[in-house]
Design a protein around this motif. Structure first.
Motif, PDB file in Angstrom:
ATOM      1  N   GLU A   1      21.404  13.292 -10.922  1.00  0.00           N
ATOM      2  CA  GLU A   1      22.097  13.261 -12.202  1.00  0.00           C
ATOM      3  C   GLU A   1      22.095  11.878 -12.857  1.00  0.00           C
ATOM      4  N   ALA A   2      22.066  10.816 -12.040  1.00  0.00           N
ATOM      5  CA  ALA A   2      22.422   9.499 -12.569  1.00  0.00           C
ATOM      6  C   ALA A   2      21.356   8.414 -12.430  1.00  0.00           C
ATOM      7  N   VAL A   3      20.208   8.698 -11.814  1.00  0.00           N
ATOM      8  CA  VAL A   3      19.171   7.677 -11.629  1.00  0.00           C
ATOM      9  C   VAL A   3      17.840   8.212 -12.135  1.00  0.00           C
ATOM     10  N   SER A   4      17.149   7.406 -12.914  1.00  0.00           N
ATOM     11  CA  SER A   4      15.834   7.781 -13.436  1.00  0.00           C
ATOM     12  C   SER A   4      14.806   6.733 -13.038  1.00  0.00           C
ATOM     13  N   VAL A   5      13.592   7.169 -12.788  1.00  0.00           N
ATOM     14  CA  VAL A   5      12.474   6.259 -12.533  1.00  0.00           C
ATOM     15  C   VAL A   5      11.793   5.964 -13.860  1.00  0.00           C
ATOM     16  N   VAL A   6      11.681   4.680 -14.191  1.00  0.00           N
ATOM     17  CA  VAL A   6      11.097   4.291 -15.480  1.00  0.00           C
ATOM     18  C   VAL A   6       9.650   3.818 -15.354  1.00  0.00           C
ATOM     19  N   ARG A   7       9.244   3.387 -14.157  1.00  0.00           N
ATOM     20  CA  ARG A   7       7.853   2.980 -13.934  1.00  0.00           C
ATOM     21  C   ARG A   7       7.468   3.315 -12.504  1.00  0.00           C
ATOM     22  N   VAL A   8       6.200   3.656 -12.327  1.00  0.00           N
ATOM     23  CA  VAL A   8       5.635   3.829 -10.990  1.00  0.00           C
ATOM     24  C   VAL A   8       4.346   3.021 -10.926  1.00  0.00           C
ATOM     25  N   HIS A   9       4.235   2.175  -9.923  1.00  0.00           N
ATOM     26  CA  HIS A   9       3.024   1.376  -9.725  1.00  0.00           C
ATOM     27  C   HIS A   9       2.292   1.922  -8.493  1.00  0.00           C
TER      28      HIS A   9
ATOM     29  N   GLN B   1       0.807  -1.229   0.000  1.00  0.00           N
ATOM     30  CA  GLN B   1       0.000   0.000   0.000  1.00  0.00           C
ATOM     31  C   GLN B   1       0.834   1.271   0.000  1.00  0.00           C
ATOM     32  N   VAL B   2       1.915   1.244  -0.764  1.00  0.00           N
ATOM     33  CA  VAL B   2       2.676   2.450  -1.076  1.00  0.00           C
ATOM     34  C   VAL B   2       3.071   2.381  -2.556  1.00  0.00           C
ATOM     35  N   PRO B   3       3.292   3.523  -3.199  1.00  0.00           N
ATOM     36  CA  PRO B   3       3.734   3.496  -4.595  1.00  0.00           C
ATOM     37  C   PRO B   3       5.085   2.790  -4.723  1.00  0.00           C
ATOM     38  N   MET B   4       5.217   1.953  -5.733  1.00  0.00           N
ATOM     39  CA  MET B   4       6.462   1.256  -6.022  1.00  0.00           C
ATOM     40  C   MET B   4       7.119   1.890  -7.249  1.00  0.00           C
ATOM     41  N   GLU B   5       8.303   2.450  -7.045  1.00  0.00           N
ATOM     42  CA  GLU B   5       9.037   3.095  -8.124  1.00  0.00           C
ATOM     43  C   GLU B   5      10.129   2.154  -8.620  1.00  0.00           C
ATOM     44  N   ILE B   6      10.220   2.011  -9.932  1.00  0.00           N
ATOM     45  CA  ILE B   6      11.217   1.130 -10.547  1.00  0.00           C
ATOM     46  C   ILE B   6      12.230   2.014 -11.263  1.00  0.00           C
ATOM     47  N   SER B   7      13.497   1.864 -10.915  1.00  0.00           N
ATOM     48  CA  SER B   7      14.557   2.682 -11.495  1.00  0.00           C
ATOM     49  C   SER B   7      15.110   2.047 -12.761  1.00  0.00           C
ATOM     50  N   ASP B   8      15.782   2.871 -13.546  1.00  0.00           N
ATOM     51  CA  ASP B   8      16.467   2.366 -14.730  1.00  0.00           C
ATOM     52  C   ASP B   8      17.710   1.589 -14.305  1.00  0.00           C
ATOM     53  N   GLY B   9      18.290   0.858 -15.245  1.00  0.00           N
ATOM     54  CA  GLY B   9      19.546   0.166 -14.977  1.00  0.00           C
ATOM     55  C   GLY B   9      19.347  -1.229 -14.431  1.00  0.00           C
ATOM     56  N   ASN B  10      20.392  -2.014 -14.546  1.00  0.00           N
ATOM     57  CA  ASN B  10      20.381  -3.390 -14.060  1.00  0.00           C
ATOM     58  C   ASN B  10      21.362  -3.605 -12.910  1.00  0.00           C
ATOM     59  N   GLU B  11      22.558  -3.030 -13.021  1.00  0.00           N
ATOM     60  CA  GLU B  11      23.604  -3.252 -12.017  1.00  0.00           C
ATOM     61  C   GLU B  11      23.529  -2.164 -10.951  1.00  0.00           C
ATOM     62  N   LEU B  12      22.492  -2.242 -10.110  1.00  0.00           N
ATOM     63  CA  LEU B  12      22.237  -1.161  -9.173  1.00  0.00           C
ATOM     64  C   LEU B  12      23.274  -1.106  -8.053  1.00  0.00           C
ATOM     65  N   GLY B  13      23.749  -2.266  -7.582  1.00  0.00           N
ATOM     66  CA  GLY B  13      24.773  -2.262  -6.550  1.00  0.00           C
ATOM     67  C   GLY B  13      26.061  -1.630  -7.039  1.00  0.00           C
ATOM     68  N   ALA B  14      26.488  -2.017  -8.227  1.00  0.00           N
ATOM     69  CA  ALA B  14      27.702  -1.439  -8.811  1.00  0.00           C
ATOM     70  C   ALA B  14      27.507   0.047  -9.075  1.00  0.00           C
ATOM     71  N   ARG B  15      26.288   0.447  -9.487  1.00  0.00           N
ATOM     72  CA  ARG B  15      26.052   1.872  -9.726  1.00  0.00           C
ATOM     73  C   ARG B  15      26.112   2.663  -8.421  1.00  0.00           C
ATOM     74  N   GLY B  16      25.571   2.106  -7.346  1.00  0.00           N
ATOM     75  CA  GLY B  16      25.665   2.790  -6.061  1.00  0.00           C
ATOM     76  C   GLY B  16      27.106   2.988  -5.635  1.00  0.00           C
ATOM     77  N   ALA B  17      27.950   1.976  -5.862  1.00  0.00           N
ATOM     78  CA  ALA B  17      29.374   2.099  -5.546  1.00  0.00           C
ATOM     79  C   ALA B  17      30.032   3.140  -6.437  1.00  0.00           C
ATOM     80  N   ALA B  18      29.678   3.132  -7.726  1.00  0.00           N
ATOM     81  CA  ALA B  18      30.267   4.092  -8.662  1.00  0.00           C
ATOM     82  C   ALA B  18      29.869   5.524  -8.311  1.00  0.00           C
ATOM     83  N   LEU B  19      28.626   5.749  -7.917  1.00  0.00           N
ATOM     84  CA  LEU B  19      28.198   7.093  -7.546  1.00  0.00           C
ATOM     85  C   LEU B  19      28.940   7.578  -6.303  1.00  0.00           C
ATOM     86  N   SER B  20      29.239   6.670  -5.375  1.00  0.00           N
ATOM     87  CA  SER B  20      30.055   7.033  -4.216  1.00  0.00           C
ATOM     88  C   SER B  20      31.428   7.507  -4.673  1.00  0.00           C
ATOM     89  N   ALA B  21      31.990   6.817  -5.674  1.00  0.00           N
ATOM     90  CA  ALA B  21      33.280   7.233  -6.225  1.00  0.00           C
ATOM     91  C   ALA B  21      33.167   8.599  -6.888  1.00  0.00           C
TER      92      ALA B  21
END
Length: 507
Positions: A464-472, A428-448
């Motif tokens: 700058e680096a994350v987009s929402v592609v679907r919202v349910h 019972q909350v909106p579910m947002e789906i982000s772009d990309g597949n390698e989210l763990g690696a992207r989180g590490a890269a953004l830290s860098a």
């Protein structure tokens, strides 16, 4: 000007390297298998030199695949599985094989601690539960069973910290990973000699690594590491982060009262808070990568891998259909589930093929199957059962004071629109789906990227680096249908506790 960021993700089975541009787009991904050894029942280990070589191979492969010049990489961030332990001796060499987070050799240590109620003494420091694969229990096991190795102990590292060490020659930990080990005073954000003494590990205190922020530069790629990986000498490497933090950031979950739900091998359910949630019934509260915030986590091995097993064992027709159409078998499965509306099956599934958050002996099962049911009904029940497993964790978070306004849904299962909608309707909350597949690696890269000065903070990095592609959005008419089945899911758990225990004792 450097135009790319490298994220390294050392999971339980593979070492992965992913290159991103400064807008978070995946340029190339490469992985290399990192084999697990099982020297005794319940033990899961990896040769640490093999682990480094698999990581170096993945880095070389991603550079070759992308065509990116090493000097164009602005910074490197690391993530990896939490807990387990990777030890160095006093000379900086691997002390023994690394121990992974599925290891259970220290179960007897945890049992003994529980018998003498040690948890009540350490919980004010750690804000998390005991479990056998945490470094505190593994170090006590080491002291009792490998005393010579314990005497030679030089550094206590997590998997990503060992890879950082091989890249930079610097021994460091970070706040997110170490705050999940039960070796830290989480609320005061430091190590504690008093805590280590409670474990009878006082002599190991000096082996705890210096703590760095996830986005803080902690070293540069050395000449030796450059030769092995193809990276440029001097490329900055940041502190890195726990994989659950990395996945949240890679999905864009960085705000207070925002949750990230990961559908993978584990059901990971985490909410970001301004103040720590301190409740002994919860799995753990840790420090979030964004300084000043906390992350409370509920999880169990009860998520999307249940579908993988079912597909492998029971979905030959779906696999053939997928091959004929040139699509994923999981797309075919989701189509079958979507062909049945919510409320169309009264089958209940417990997603306990690989573990549970109920009791050690709990096992998976379909309940209420009749002769008229089809494989589509079983698939819908399985999808719902996985959602109910996540909901059970969410209810615990909410009961402890966690407020969830929105959620990012990640992991392989989030690619399924019908499954994502089930999450929205049930939680019972909106579910947002982000772009990309390698989210763990992207989180590490953004830290860098923050460490390299490209982004000022995580808010700017995500913008700058994350987009929402679907919202349910939740569909109110569906919610009572799912909650009625969830009530039966819970009732069956209570009914099955004695049978599960009895079944575990059958020869």
């Amino acid at each position: 000007m450097a135009q790319y960021l490298l994220g390294i993700d050392n999971g339980s089975t593979v070492s992965k390297a992913a290159l991103f541009d400064l807008h978070g787009r995946e340029i190339a991904v490469a992985s290399c298998k990192a084999d697990t050894e099982y020297p005794h029942p319940g033990w899961t280990e990896r040769d640490m030199e093999m682990l480094w070589q698999s990581t170096a191979t993945a880095i070389r492969a991603v550079l070759a695949k992308s065509g990116v010049k090493p000097e164009e990489i602005a910074g490197i961030g690391n993530t990896g599985h939490g807990n387990g332990v990777y030890l160095l001796d006093k000379q900086g060499c691997p002390l023994r094989n690394g121990i992974q987070s599925m290891d259970s050799r220290a179960a007897g240590v945890v049992t003994e601690w529980n018998q003498r109620n040690l948890h009540a003494q350490v919980f004010p420091f750690t804000t998390q539960s005991f479990w056998p694969a945490q470094p505190n229990a593994l170090l006590v096991w080491l002291k009792k069973n490998e005393p010579r190795n314990y005497e030679r102990l030089g550094a206590i590292l997590m998997v990503k910290d060992y890879i950082k060490y091989r890249l930079t020659g610097e021994v460091t930990g970070d706040y997110t990973d170490m705050s999940a080990t039960s070796l830290m005073d989480v609320r005061n954000k430091n190590y504690s000699r008093e805590l280590m003494a409670l474990y009878d590990l006082s002599e190991a205190y000096d082996a705890l690594p210096p703590l760095k922020q996830s986005s803080e530069v902690c070293g540069q790629v050395t000449t030796i590491a450059a030769k092995e990986t193809g990276l440029a000498v001097g490329t900055p490497v940041v502190g890195g982060l726990f994989d659950v933090d990395a996945s949240a950031i890679g999905a864009g979950a960085i705000n207070v009262n925002q949750a990230c739900l990961v559908m993978g091998s584990w059901s990971i359910n985490e909410v970001i808070t301004k103040e720590p949630i301190v409740d002994p019934s919860l799995f753990m509260t840790t420090l979030f990568a964004d300084p000043g915030l906390f992350l409370t986590i509920e999880g169990s091995a009860t998520s999307a891998t249940n579908l993988e097993w079912f597909v492998n064992q029971c979905c030959g027709d779906e696999r053939a259909e997928a091959k004929r159409r040139g699509i994923s078998v999981y797309e075919v499965c989701s189509e079958e589930v979507a062909s049945l509306p919510p409320g169309s099956t009264n089958i209940i599934f417990h997603p306990f093929l690989y573990g549970s958050n109920v009791q050690p002996t709990a096992r998976a099962g379909f309940y209420g199957v009749a002769g008229w049911h089809t494989r589509a009904h079983l698939l819908r029940a399985l999808y719902e059962g996985v959602v109910f497993g996540h909901l059970n964790h969410i209810e615990k978070l909410r009961a402890a004071g966690g407020q969830i306004n929105t959620a990012r849904l990640a992991g392989g299962g989030s690619r399924s629109a019908v499954w994502s909608q089930m999450f929205a309707d049930t939680i019972q909350v909106p579910m947002e789906i982000s772009d990309g597949n390698e989210l763990g690696a992207r989180g590490a890269a953004l830290s860098a990227g923050i460490g390299a000065g490209i982004y000022r903070n995580y808010a700017e990095a995500v913008q700058e680096a994350v987009s929402v592609v679907r919202v349910h959005e939740p569909i109110p008419a569906n919610t009572p249908l799912y909650l009625a089945r969830y009530a039966e899911y819970e009732r069956l758990i209570k009914v099955m506790q004695e049978p599960w225990e009895a079944l575990s004792k059958l020869d």
